[in-house]
Design a protein around this motif. Structure first.
Motif, PDB file in Angstrom:
ATOM      1  N   UNK A 474       0.458  -1.415  -0.368  1.00  0.00           N
ATOM      2  CA  UNK A 474       0.311  -0.067   0.053  1.00  0.00           C
ATOM      3  C   UNK A 474       0.857   1.067  -0.397  1.00  0.00           C
ATOM      4  N   UNK A 475       2.323   1.266   1.097  1.00  0.00           N
ATOM      5  CA  UNK A 475       2.709   2.583   1.040  1.00  0.00           C
ATOM      6  C   UNK A 475       3.327   2.790  -0.465  1.00  0.00           C
ATOM      7  N   UNK A 476       3.793   2.343  -0.774  1.00  0.00           N
ATOM      8  CA  UNK A 476       4.702   1.964  -2.397  1.00  0.00           C
ATOM      9  C   UNK A 476       3.179   2.367  -3.598  1.00  0.00           C
ATOM     10  N   UNK A 477       2.657   1.547  -3.756  1.00  0.00           N
ATOM     11  CA  UNK A 477       1.402   1.536  -4.323  1.00  0.00           C
ATOM     12  C   UNK A 477       0.660   4.211  -4.322  1.00  0.00           C
ATOM     13  N   UNK A 478       0.675   4.217  -2.436  1.00  0.00           N
ATOM     14  CA  UNK A 478      -0.354   5.507  -2.874  1.00  0.00           C
ATOM     15  C   UNK A 478       0.501   6.431  -3.045  1.00  0.00           C
ATOM     16  N   UNK A 479       2.525   5.549  -3.516  1.00  0.00           N
ATOM     17  CA  UNK A 479       3.498   7.069  -3.929  1.00  0.00           C
ATOM     18  C   UNK A 479       2.850   6.596  -4.961  1.00  0.00           C
ATOM     19  N   UNK A 480       2.783   6.146  -6.450  1.00  0.00           N
ATOM     20  CA  UNK A 480       2.434   6.471  -7.108  1.00  0.00           C
ATOM     21  C   UNK A 480       1.486   6.894  -7.488  1.00  0.00           C
TER      22      UNK A 480
END
Length: 788
Positions: A474-480
Motif C-alpha cells: 500500500x505504501x509504494x502504491x500510494x506514492x505512485x
C-alpha cells in the motif's frame, strides 16, 4: 436554521438555483416554516443505499409530518387560517408521497441542504453576501448570460420557423388555386365560343396574377429559408462555443479538482451546477435540432431551386455532432473507485450522466458495465484503436442499471459491491515495480435519445489505479497515485507524468496530503519543508532559498533509498503520516509536536532551556517513529537525552500523553509550556476500584535511574531509552535521587512497579544486543537479579 437565513439572502442566479430545488416533491414553505427543525435532524446518519436504514427514514418522515401538523394547529387569525390549511395539506401530501419510500425523502432533503450550503459558501467566497457580487464568479455569470442569449435566439428561430411554415402553407394553397385555374382553362374547350372567350380572359388574368404572386412568394420563401438557415448557423456556433467552455474548461476543471481530492485536496463541488448547464445545453441543442429537422421537412414538402437542401444537411450533421459530444462527454464518474485497489476486496464507484434527465434516457434505463484495462489498452481506446475487448482482470458484480432519482434529477449507476478477482500484469520495464504499474476502470454503456433516433455508445475511464495483492504494498502504491494525481496534465496520453518536478511543486502535494491525513488546517510550515528538503536531498548545507529551484525525480522520491537507510524518502514521510493519523493527530493539531526536527537541531534548541524541557521529533532512522528529546543535568554537565523511538505498536499499548505523564522528569514542552497544561486532557482516567474481587493491573512507563556502559563495548546499553550520542565515555551517574523504584515510602514492595520492571525485562529480551544477559543484569536492581 443558520443555513436557511443565509440562503434567503442569496441573489441573482444563486437565488434562482436555490428556488429550483423545491417543488411539489418538497414545498419551499415546508423548508421555511420548519427550518430550525429540519437543520436539527441527523439526515446524514441515514445511509441511502442501506435498506436497513429505511426504518430510520420512516421515523424522520413521521416526525416531519407531526411537526407540520403541530405548526398548522398553532396558526390563528385570518392569515393563520389559510396557512393552517396549506400546512395541513403539505403534511398529507408528503405522507402520501413518501410513505412507501421514506429513503427518497431523506435523499431529497439531503440534496437540498447540501446544495443550499454550497450556494451559501460560494456566495460568501465570492463576496456575494453583500449583494455587490453574484454568488458565481464573473465567468459563471457570463455562461448564464450566454444561455439567456441562446434562449432568445432559439425562440426567435422558432418564431421564424412558424412564420415560414404558415407562409409555405399559404403558398401551397395558392399553388393549388393556380392548378385549379389551369384545369378550368383546359375545360373551356367544351364551352360555346362567345362564353369561352369571356371566361378565358378572366381566368387567364386571374392565373397571371396568381403566378406572379407565386413567383414573388417563392423568392420570399427561399429568402426566409436562407435567413433561417443563417440564424441556425449562428446559434449553432454559439452553442458549440458554450459547450466547449463548459465541457473543455469547467468540466475538465471539475475533474482536476476530483483528482486532487485523491491527494487530500478540497472535496470537489459544483457538479450540480455543471449538470444544470449541461441540461440547458441539451434542451437548447435538442430544440434547434428539431427546428432544423422541421425546416428539412418543409423543404421536402415544397422543393425550391437553390442551395437550401445542402445547407440543411450540413446543419443537421453539425447539430448531431454537437449533441453527440455533449452526451459522450457528460458520462462521468461521480465517485471514483479507490486508486489503490486490493484484489479480493470489495469496492464501490458511481457513474452519472449529466444530461440523463433531459433527453428521456431514463425512460429506457441503460446498463453500465465496468472492466479493468491496462495503461496500454487505455492509450489504444483513446486513439479509437481496437483492443479486442480484452480486459486486464476480472471484476465481480461489474454490471449495474442506471437509476433516475426524480427528486434530484440525476441519472446514475451505483456499483456497491465490486471486487477485483484477478489481475493480469504486463511486462515491467527496468526498475519499475508492480506498484508503479497503472490500470484504469473503464465504464461503458449504450443508450438512445429521442425515441431511438440517436444511439450512443459511451465510455469513461477512471483515474489511474494501482493494483496490490497485500497490504504491505500500500505504501509504494500510494506514492505512485500521489505523484500521478499531483502532476498529471489535462488531456495527457494515459498515464504520462513528468519524471522530475520542482521541489516547491512536490511540497505543495505533500502539504495537501498531510493536512488531509490530519484533518486539520495546520499543514507543513516553511521550517518543516526545509527539514524535508534536507532529508530528500541529503544535504544540510544548501541555502534554503536554493531548494526552490531544485528538482526531484521519481527515483529520488520513491525508488532509491536514502543514504545509509533501507527506505525511501516517501516511505519515511508516509510512515510519519500513518503514525500521526492513528495515534497523534490531536497532539499535532494542538501544536504539541514539532516533529520535523533532526537530532542536532533538537539539541541546539533545548540546551538554552531549563532542565526538564522536552520536545517531540520524528525519528530519522526508523519509519513511523517519534522520540522525546529532553535536557537534564548530570554531575559534570547538561546533556540532551533522546528516548528510543515510539512506534504505532507502542502507542497501541499506552498513549503518548500517558507516557509523558509517567515521566516526572519531563516538565515543560518546548519552549516553556507546562506539560499538564498541554497533555492533561488526554490522560487516561485513574483505574476504577476492584470488580468481583479482582484488581486490574496498570502499565506505566519508567526511565531507569542509571545508565551503564559495558566495559567491553564502550557503548551505552539501552533500556527503553537511549542517551544522547554526546555521552561518549563510560560513566555511572544518577539523574534522579537513587530511590529504589521497587519500594514505596514505607519500604514495602510496590506491585505496580514490580510489574513495570518485569515488562521492561520482557521488552529488553526482545531487542538485539551483543550481550543481552550482561545488559539485562547490570540494569536490574540487586534483589531482582537474585530472584532471576
Amino acid at each position: 436554521m443558520a443555513v436557511w437565513i443565509q440562503a434567503q439572502q442569496l441573489q441573482g442566479d444563486a437565488l434562482h438555483q436555490m428556488q429550483s430545488l423545491y417543488g411539489q416533491h418538497f414545498p419551499i414553505e415546508v423548508r421555511h416554516y420548519l427550518a430550525q427543525w429540519i437543520e436539527g435532524q441527523l439526515w446524514d446518519s441515514v445511509e441511502l443505499e442501506n435498506p436497513q436504514d429505511e426504518l430510520k427514514a420512516k421515523r424522520l418522515l413521521d416526525s416531519l409530518v407531526q411537526e407540520l401538523q403541530r405548526k398548522a394547529e398553532h396558526q390563528v387569525g385570518e392569515d393563520g387560517f389559510l396557512l393552517k390549511i396549506k400546512l395541513g395539506h403539505y403534511a398529507s401530501q408528503l405522507k402520501s408521497t413518501y410513505d412507501r419510500c421514506p429513503l427518497e425523502l431523506v435523499r431529497c432533503i439531503k440534496h437540498i441542504l447540501h446544495s443550499e450550503q454550497r450556494l451559501v459558501q460560494e456566495a460568501v467566497g465570492s463576496g456575494g453576501g453583500g449583494g455587490t457580487m453574484d454568488s458565481l464568479s464573473q465567468r459563471h455569470q457570463q455562461i448564464n448570460q450566454t444561455f439567456e442569449e441562446l434562449r432568445v435566439s432559439t425562440q426567435e428561430t422558432e418564431n421564424e420557423l412558424r412564420k415560414l411554415q404558415h407562409n409555405q402553407e399559404y403558398f401551397i394553397i395558392q399553388y393549388q388555386e393556380n392548378l385549379r385555374i389551369q384545369a378550368q382553362l383546359s375545360s373551356l374547350s367544351a364551352v360555346p365560343a362567345e362564353e369561352r372567350t369571356q371566361r378565358e380572359t378572366s381566368l387567364q388574368a386571374k392565373r397571371a396574377t396568381v403566378e406572379a404572386w407565386l413567383t414573388r412568394e417563392a423568392n420570399t420563401l427561399q429568402k426566409y429559408r436562407l435567413d433561417l438557415a443563417e440564424k441556425h448557423q449562428k446559434t449553432l456556433g454559439q452553442l458549440r462555443k458554450q459547450q466547449t467552455l463548459i465541457l473543455d474548461e469547467e468540466l475538465i476543471q471539475w475533474k482536476r479538482r476530483q483528482q486532487l481530492a485523491g491527494n487530500g485536496g478540497p472535496t470537489e463541488g459544483g457538479l450540480d451546477v455543471l449538470q444544470s448547464w449541461c441540461e440547458k445545453l441539451a434542451d437548447l441543442i435538442w430544440q434547434n435540432r428539431q427546428q432544423i429537422r422541421r425546416a428539412e421537412h418543409l423543404t421536402q414538402q415544397l422543393p425550391l431551386p437553390g442551395p437550401m437542401e445542402e445547407l440543411l444537411t450540413k446543419l443537421n450533421s453539425d447539430i448531431t455532432d454537437i449533441i453527440s459530444a455533449l452526451v459522450t462527454s457528460t458520462f462521468i464518474i461521480e465517485k471514483q473507485p479507490p486508486q489503490v485497489l486490493k484484489t479480493q476486496t470489495k469496492f464501490a464507484a458511481t457513474v452519472r450522466l449529466l444530461v440523463g434527465g433531459k433527453l428521456n434516457v431514463h425512460m429506457n434505463p441503460p446498463q453500465v458495465k465496468a472492466v479493468i484495462v491496462s495503461e496500454q489498452q487505455a492509450k489504444a481506446l483513446l486513439k479509437n484503436e481496437s483492443t479486442r475487448n480484452d480486459s486486464s482482470g476480472e471484476i465481480l458484480n461489474n454490471n449495474c442499471v442506471m437509476e433516475y432519482h426524480r427528486t434530484t434529477g440525476t441519472l446514475s449507476a451505483h456499483f456497491r459491491n465490486m471486487s477485483l478477482k484477478r489481475i493480469k500484469r504486463s511486462d515491467r520495464r527496468g526498475a519499475e515495480s508492480v506498484t508503479e504499474e497503472k490500470f484504469t476502470v473503464m465504464f461503458e454503456s449504450q443508450f438512445s435519445v429521442g425515441g431511438n433516433e440517436l444511439v450512443f455508445h459511451v465510455k469513461t475511464l477512471s483515474l489511474p489505479v494501482v493494483v496490490i495483492v497485500h497490504g504491505s504494498q500500500d505504501n509504494n502504491a500510494t506514492a505512485t497515485v500521489l505523484w500521478d494525481n499531483a502532476f498529471a496534465e489535462p488531456g495527457r496520453v494515459p498515464f504520462i507524468v513528468p519524471d522530475k518536478v520542482l521541489w516547491p511543486q512536490l511540497c505543495e502535494a505533500l502539504d495537501m496530503k498531510y493536512k488531509a491525513e490530519m484533518h486539520s488546517a495546520r499543514g507543513l510550515c516553511d521550517d518543516n519543508l526545509i527539514f524535508l528538503a534536507q532529508k530528500a536531498f541529503s544535504s544540510a548545507s544548501i541555502n534554503p532559498e536554493d531548494y526552490r529551484n531544485m528538482t526531484m525525480s521519481w527515483a529520488q522520491f520513491n525508488r532509491e533509498s536514502l543514504p545509509g537507510r533501507n527506505f525511501t524518502f516517501w516511505q519515511w514521510f508516509d510512515g510519519v503520516m500513518e503514525l500521526m493519523k492513528k495515534h497523534l493527530k490531536p497532539h499535532w493539531n494542538d501544536g504539541a509536536i514539532l516533529g520535523f526536527v533532526n537530532k542536532q537541531q533538537a539539541q541546539d534548541m533545548l540546551m538554552s532551556k531549563p532542565n526538564g524541557t522536552f520536545l517531540l521529533r520524528f525519528s530519522d532512522s526508523e519509519i513511523g517513529g517519534i522520540t522525546i528529546a529532553w535536557v537534564a543535568e548530570n554531575p559534570n554537565k547538561r546533556l540532551v537525552w533522546n528516548l528510543m523511538p515510539y512506534t504505532t505498536k507502542d502507542f497501541s499499548i499506552r498513549s503518548l500523553a500517558d507516557r509523558i505523564s509517567d515521566l516526572n522528569h519531563l516538565m515543560f514542552l518546548y519552549p516553556d509550556r507546562p506539560k499538564d497544561e498541554v497533555f492533561s486532557k488526554y490522560y487516561t482516567p485513574p483505574l476504577s476500584k476492584a470488580v468481583d474481587g479482582y484488581v486490574k493491573p496498570q502499565i506505566k512507563q519508567v526511565v531507569p535511574e542509571y545508565v551503564y556502559c559495558h566495559p567491553s563495548s564502550g557503548n551505552p546499553t539501552y533500556m527503553d531509552q537511549a542517551p544522547s550520542p554526546s555521552v561518549a565515555h563510560p560513566i555511572n551517574f544518577a539523574i534522579f535521587p537513587p530511590i529504589d523504584p521497587m519500594m514505596d515510602a514505607d519500604g514495602e514492595f510496590d506491585l505496580e512497579d514490580t510489574m513495570d520492571v518485569a515488562r521492561h525485562v520482557e521488552e529488553l529480551l526482545r531487542r538485539p544486543m551483543a550481550n543481552q544477559w550482561d545488559a539485562l543484569t547490570c540494569s536490574i536492581p540487586i534483589y531482582l537479579r537474585e530472584l532471576l
